[in-house]
Design an enzyme around this catalytic site. Structure first.
Site, PDB file in Angstrom:
ATOM      1  N   LYS A   1       2.096  -3.501   6.609  1.00 32.15           N
ATOM      2  CA  LYS A   1       2.801  -3.852   5.336  1.00 32.15           C
ATOM      3  C   LYS A   1       4.175  -3.737   5.089  1.00 32.15           C
ATOM      4  O   LYS A   1       4.775  -4.514   4.345  1.00 32.15           O
ATOM      5  CB  LYS A   1       1.813  -2.808   4.412  1.00 32.15           C
ATOM      6  CG  LYS A   1       0.286  -3.030   4.294  1.00 32.15           C
ATOM      7  CD  LYS A   1       0.174  -4.252   3.490  1.00 32.15           C
ATOM      8  CE  LYS A   1      -1.480  -4.656   3.693  1.00 32.15           C
ATOM      9  NZ  LYS A   1      -1.726  -5.673   2.852  1.00 32.15           N
TER      10      LYS A   1
ATOM     11  N   SER B   1       0.892  -1.188   0.108  1.00 36.36           N
ATOM     12  CA  SER B   1      -0.112   0.032  -0.087  1.00 36.36           C
ATOM     13  C   SER B   1       1.000   1.221   0.035  1.00 36.36           C
ATOM     14  O   SER B   1       1.910   1.220   0.701  1.00 36.36           O
ATOM     15  CB  SER B   1      -0.826   0.050   1.351  1.00 36.36           C
ATOM     16  OG  SER B   1      -1.122   1.376   1.625  1.00 36.36           O
TER      17      SER B   1
ATOM     18  N   TYR C   1      -1.499  -0.391  10.583  1.00 38.91           N
ATOM     19  CA  TYR C   1      -1.717  -0.738   9.287  1.00 38.91           C
ATOM     20  C   TYR C   1      -0.717  -0.785   8.276  1.00 38.91           C
ATOM     21  O   TYR C   1      -0.172  -1.792   7.552  1.00 38.91           O
ATOM     22  CB  TYR C   1      -3.015  -0.355   8.541  1.00 38.91           C
ATOM     23  CG  TYR C   1      -3.370  -0.724   7.300  1.00 38.91           C
ATOM     24  CD1 TYR C   1      -3.558  -1.910   6.819  1.00 38.91           C
ATOM     25  CD2 TYR C   1      -3.059   0.169   6.166  1.00 38.91           C
ATOM     26  CE1 TYR C   1      -3.687  -2.419   5.564  1.00 38.91           C
ATOM     27  CE2 TYR C   1      -3.478  -0.225   4.945  1.00 38.91           C
ATOM     28  CZ  TYR C   1      -3.534  -1.427   4.476  1.00 38.91           C
ATOM     29  OH  TYR C   1      -3.719  -1.715   3.299  1.00 38.91           O
TER      30      TYR C   1
HETATM   31  P1  NAD Z   1     -11.076  -6.797   1.148  1.00 36.80           P
HETATM   32  O1  NAD Z   1     -11.444  -6.734   2.515  1.00 36.80           O
HETATM   33  O2  NAD Z   1     -12.226  -6.637   0.453  1.00 36.80           O
HETATM   34  O3  NAD Z   1     -10.418  -8.327   0.828  1.00 36.80           O
HETATM   35  C1  NAD Z   1      -9.572  -8.866   1.703  1.00 36.80           C
HETATM   36  C2  NAD Z   1     -10.214 -10.490   1.613  1.00 36.80           C
HETATM   37  O4  NAD Z   1      -9.084 -11.084   2.590  1.00 36.80           O
HETATM   38  C3  NAD Z   1     -11.383 -10.565   2.172  1.00 36.80           C
HETATM   39  O5  NAD Z   1     -12.065 -11.472   1.339  1.00 36.80           O
HETATM   40  C4  NAD Z   1     -11.181 -11.246   3.501  1.00 36.80           C
HETATM   41  O6  NAD Z   1     -12.234 -11.981   3.898  1.00 36.80           O
HETATM   42  C5  NAD Z   1      -9.986 -11.774   3.403  1.00 36.80           C
HETATM   43  N1  NAD Z   1      -9.156 -12.264   4.642  1.00 36.80           N
HETATM   44  C6  NAD Z   1      -8.843 -11.150   5.602  1.00 36.80           C
HETATM   45  N2  NAD Z   1      -7.912 -11.816   6.575  1.00 36.80           N
HETATM   46  C7  NAD Z   1      -7.960 -13.319   6.131  1.00 36.80           C
HETATM   47  C8  NAD Z   1      -7.304 -14.239   6.770  1.00 36.80           C
HETATM   48  N3  NAD Z   1      -6.509 -14.215   7.958  1.00 36.80           N
HETATM   49  N4  NAD Z   1      -7.309 -15.620   6.103  1.00 36.80           N
HETATM   50  C9  NAD Z   1      -7.914 -15.739   4.795  1.00 36.80           C
HETATM   51  N5  NAD Z   1      -8.621 -14.581   4.408  1.00 36.80           N
HETATM   52  C10 NAD Z   1      -8.684 -13.556   4.985  1.00 36.80           C
HETATM   53  O7  NAD Z   1      -9.719  -5.738   0.792  1.00 36.80           O
HETATM   54  P2  NAD Z   1      -9.430  -5.158  -0.467  1.00 36.80           P
HETATM   55  O8  NAD Z   1      -9.737  -3.944  -0.634  1.00 36.80           O
HETATM   56  O9  NAD Z   1      -9.683  -6.071  -1.627  1.00 36.80           O
HETATM   57  O10 NAD Z   1      -7.826  -5.373  -0.172  1.00 36.80           O
HETATM   58  C11 NAD Z   1      -6.972  -6.361  -0.539  1.00 36.80           C
HETATM   59  C12 NAD Z   1      -5.502  -6.368  -0.056  1.00 36.80           C
HETATM   60  O11 NAD Z   1      -5.091  -5.147  -0.772  1.00 36.80           O
HETATM   61  C13 NAD Z   1      -5.454  -6.187   1.519  1.00 36.80           C
HETATM   62  O12 NAD Z   1      -4.327  -6.788   1.721  1.00 36.80           O
HETATM   63  C14 NAD Z   1      -5.380  -4.640   1.534  1.00 36.80           C
HETATM   64  O13 NAD Z   1      -4.548  -4.384   2.764  1.00 36.80           O
HETATM   65  C15 NAD Z   1      -4.462  -4.233   0.199  1.00 36.80           C
HETATM   66  N6  NAD Z   1      -4.576  -2.836   0.022  1.00 36.80           N
HETATM   67  C16 NAD Z   1      -6.070  -2.308  -0.279  1.00 36.80           C
HETATM   68  C17 NAD Z   1      -6.219  -1.199  -0.389  1.00 36.80           C
HETATM   69  C18 NAD Z   1      -7.719  -0.425  -0.615  1.00 36.80           C
HETATM   70  O14 NAD Z   1      -7.970   0.514  -0.509  1.00 36.80           O
HETATM   71  N7  NAD Z   1      -8.846  -1.406  -0.687  1.00 36.80           N
HETATM   72  C19 NAD Z   1      -5.212  -0.073  -0.637  1.00 36.80           C
HETATM   73  C20 NAD Z   1      -4.211  -0.428  -0.438  1.00 36.80           C
HETATM   74  C21 NAD Z   1      -3.805  -2.149  -0.134  1.00 36.80           C
END
Ligand code: NAD
Ligand code: UDP
Length: 337
Positions: A154, A126, A150
């Site tokens: 990362k 991120s 958070y």
């Molecule tokens: P999201 O919450 O929609 O998806 C994450 C998925 O991981 C969910 O389906 C959740 O059920 C699953 N999950 C969480 N912990 C778990 C575990 N211990 N075991 C198995 N499954 C687990 O989030 P997203 O927006 O799709 O983000 C995906 C990734 O990208 C994350 O790692 C997030 O930190 C990173 N990210 C997101 C953003 C954003 O703004 N959306 C920005 C930068 C980075």
């Protein structure tokens, strides 16, 4: 070439869009997700969009036995690792929950994949890893100094992957630093479905537009930006998804670590997003100005040049598509999945 990919967190927002593109490129996909922040309904939607089947392992990445069994179930060529918790405020309130889920979970996954002889991983990092560097455009060579739990989880996982790559060069790593993902699949069948009150701007605007929330609070109108509201590098989730396919191709051919920003390089202000969304949905979005939100920066955006030169990738979707596609998803699914 068809590959077999394990996608942790593949039922989530960014994961589901990436899975669709992987299937469209004829890869075999297995989703591993504990559904802590997603719905099993996503699977049926993905199959409707692509006409293809996805394998599902309902498991937690911290559960070593299940992760080991997942790697025994099939010989994977690569892992795309989305699973993680992402709410900045929740991370401050429950740091150990974040270290456990994001850091311990990633360590278990990495150990088990290496044990199974799987040597390629694409990791969801991120822009938060940069912290508050004192400049608005972020290049990958900035020092990493995250200012919240958070972001630190990362950075730790980035370090874990880099250190392991140094010691075991057969491990190929891609660290993708996302800016602000927005938008949805153009079918309106999959999109972002936050639990409770959305923390992020775009889902909040969409819920105001559909009548689920009365008005948006714009956090701060006295920032040193042209209209006084915060500016971010919003990137369409379809572009973000295609960045993962480009990263997989890179790892198939290169053994040097890939560490790149995924952003457009063009920031928009909160007010610009509100106005663009109003145009897309054909109604005004009610808002009020509120005090700044603690920890927010005035403005930041990606320098996306490295991703373009290493991957031949650039973001293609503009602000209109970001808003139109979010609106289609939100109006077709006012209560999410
Ligand atoms: P999201 O919450 O929609 O998806 C994450 C998925 O991981 C969910 O389906 C959740 O059920 C699953 N999950 C969480 N912990 C778990 C575990 N211990 N075991 C198995 N499954 C687990 O989030 P997203 O927006 O799709 O983000 C995906 C990734 O990208 C994350 O790692 C997030 O930190 C990173 N990210 C997101 C953003 C954003 O703004 N959306 C920005 C930068 C980075
Ligand atoms: N924002 C806002 N109202 C909201 C949510 C967000 O004004 O209800 C602003 C926030 O202050 C920031 C921008 O929108 O300037 C993007 O915030 P978001 O939480 O979506 O992403 P962040 O950049 O904080 O990760």
């Amino acid at each position: 070439m068809t590959n077999s990919i394990l996608v942790t967190g593949g039922a989530g927002y960014i994961g589901s869009h990436t899975v669709v593109q992987l299937l469209e490129q004829d890869h075999h996909v297995t989703i591993l997700d504990n559904f802590s922040n997603s719905s099993p309904q996503v699977l049926e939607r993905i199959q409707r969009i692509t006409g293809k089947q996805v394998a599902l392992i309902k498991a937690d990445i911290r559960d070593r036995e299940s992760v080991r069994d997942a790697f025994k179930s099939r010989q994977f060529d690569a892992v795309i690792h989305f699973a993680g918790l992402k709410a900045v405020g929740e991370g401050e309130a429950f740091p150990l929950k974040y270290y456990d889920n994001n850091v311990t979970g990633s360590q278990v996954l990495l150990e088990e994949m290496l044990q199974a002889g799987v040597n390629r991983i694409v990791f969801s990092s991120s822009a938060t890893v940069y912290g508050a560097p004192g400049q608005t455009q972020y290049h990958e060579n900035l020092e990493l100094a995250p200012i919240n739990v958070y972001g630190r989880t990362k950075r730790i996982v980035e370090d874990m992957l880099r250190d392991t790559n140094k010691a075991q060069p057969q491990l190929r790593i891609a660290l993708l630093r996302y800016f602000n993902p927005v938008g949805a699949h153009p079918s309106g069948l999959i999109g972002e479905d936050p639990n409770g009150i959305p923390n992020n701007l775009m889902p909040f605007i969409a819920q105001v537009a559909v009548g689920k929330r009365e008005k948006l609070s714009i956090f701060g109108n006295d920032y040193p930006t042209p209209d006084g509201t915060g500016m971010r590098d919003f990137i369409h989730v379809q572009d973000l998804a295609s960045g993962h396919l480009a990263a997989l191709n890179y790892l198939a051919e290169n053994d040097s670590p890939l560490i790149v920003n995924l952003g457009t390089g063009r920031p928009y202000s909160v007010l610009e997003m509100v106005n663009a969304f109003g145009k897309a949905c054909g109604k005004d979005i009610s808002y009020q100005f509120s005090p700044r939100r603690a920890g927010d920066l005035a403005e930041y955006y990606a320098d996306p040049a490295l991703a373009t030169s290493l991957l031949g990738w650039t973001a293609k979707h503009g602000i209109e598509e970001m808003c139109m596609d979010t609106w289609r998803w939100q109006s077709d699914n006012p209560d999410g999945y």
